[in-house]
Every structure is written in C-alpha cells, then in structure tokens.
Motif scaffolding. Structure first.
Motif: not given
Length: 238
Positions: A53-57, A79-86, A106-108, A186-195
C-alpha cells in the motif's frame, strides 16, 4: 538512503543543471530527462507498488495568492506526465477583501516531489526566456506595459504548447519502445479514487486571447519544443 530518495536525488541533480534559467536547452532537456528517469524507475518499482500500500500525500505549489492562467495550464501538463492529481484550494482571511488561492498536488510522495520540482523549473525557465525575448525585441523607450503583457501572454502560450507537445512526443516514443510505459505513466488508480472522494468541484478558467501566428508565440513554442537530447548522457545518468 531509500530507493525512492535515491531516485529523487538523482532527478533533482539533473534539474539543478538548469536552475539559473540561463540555458534554455539545458532547462528543457532536464525536464524530459526527469520524465524518462521517472518512467524507468516506475517500471522497476511496479511489482512493489502492486503488493504494498502506498501513502498518498498533498503538497502546495505556493502560498495563498492570485493564480495566473498559465499556472493552471502548466500544472495540468505536469500532472499528465508525472502521475499526480491537482486541485485549487481557496481561502479568505477576515482582513482580506478577496479570495486567495493555491494549487495543490496529490499523489505518491516521490511523484509529488518530482512534479513539484519540475513545475517550478519549467515556470522559472518560461518566465526567464519570455523576459529575455521582450527585452530583445521591444525598444525600451517605446515599450508600453500593455504591449509587453501582450507579447508575454503569446510567448507563454507558445512555450506551454511546445512543452506539452514535447512531453507527448517523448511519451509516445517511450511507449512504442516499451509497452509497459502506457500503464506506468498513468496516475495510479488509488490516487484517482482518493481525489474523487476528497476533492469537490472542477477547475475552469478562460484563456487570454493570444495570436498563434505572432512571432512571440512562435518563439515561445520553439523554446518549449526544440530540444536535442543526448541519449548517451541519459543512459549514463541511470
């Protein structure tokens, strides 16, 4: 030192090559090298990510302030190129007459740190070269603020479009070379779900008018996309 910290240090060292903003090719090459290293690293870490499990910060790109149009475009590109949301966070203190905002990533942890570094490097390089362009192409005695702002807007738009195109081109090439990249970028699925759970609302804004046929737009686009990468240097950096 953890593997995550080692790769971040390596990437930050690459980015530091262009921190002064005085060499546009070094600045932009550093951005692309950072993306390439991130993707290579993610492939090697993929199995770990699947089983642990990865921490999301979250991390703010600035203090609360006025957000400019180009900041919203730039953070989307990053964000589109480095796996994060904003997202945009708003606040107004009792003594303030207007709402202040800041952009939050937001992301790992390692993805957020890298996106933060690359965002600020790109921002610094773009502003530096836009100012250089204006100083070199506008007579200081005749230069008006409105005209300078017009040139700056067009230059910024060109630079951002060029940078976006360059990242897309590199991403497509890397995916062609290794089909794993299509999933890793792609931005990790759990990061997208947390967002989706934690962030409400959407980012909307209107772009300022800019003439894409203008010399300032063309020059900005060239700076954002005209890169000569050294494959030998990239490989030796791993």
């Amino acid at each position: 030192m953890s593997t995550n910290n080692k790769i971040l240090d390596k990437i930050k060292n690459l980015l530091s090559l262009a921190e002064d903003g005085n060499n546009d090719e070094e600045s932009q090459t550093a951005l692309l090298m950072a993306q390439k290293l991130m993707l290579k690293y993610r492939i090697s870490q993929n199995e770990i990510n699947e089983h642990g499990e990865q921490k999301i910060v979250v991390k703010s790109l600035s203090v609360y302030k006025r957000i400019y149009w180009w900041e919203k475009i730039l953070v989307r590109i990053i964000a589109e190129n480095f796996r994060v949301m904003f997202y945009i966070q708003s606040n107004r203190l009792p003594h303030q007459t207007s709402v202040q905002r800041k952009i939050v990533l937001m992301g790992y942890p390692e993805d957020v740190e890298l996106a933060y570094e690359v965002y600020h490097l790109a921002s610094k390089a773009m502003r530096y070269h836009a100012s250089q362009y204006i100083d070199n192409h506008v007579d200081k005695k005749l230069k008006s603020k409105s005209y300078s702002n017009q040139l700056r807007r067009s230059y910024y738009q060109g630079f951002l479009d060029g940078l976006d195109n360059k990242f897309a081109t590199q991403r497509a090439q890397m995916q062609k070379d290794n089909d794993q990249y299509a999933l890793i970028i792609q931005t990790p699925q759990d990061v997208q779900e947390a967002f989706q759970r934690e962030v409400k609302g959407s980012l909307t804004f209107r772009l300022p008018e800019s003439n894409k046929d203008s010399a300032s737009y063309t020059e900005g686009y060239s700076k954002g996309t005209n890169i000569s990468l050294s494959n030998n240097y990239l490989e030796s950096s791993n």
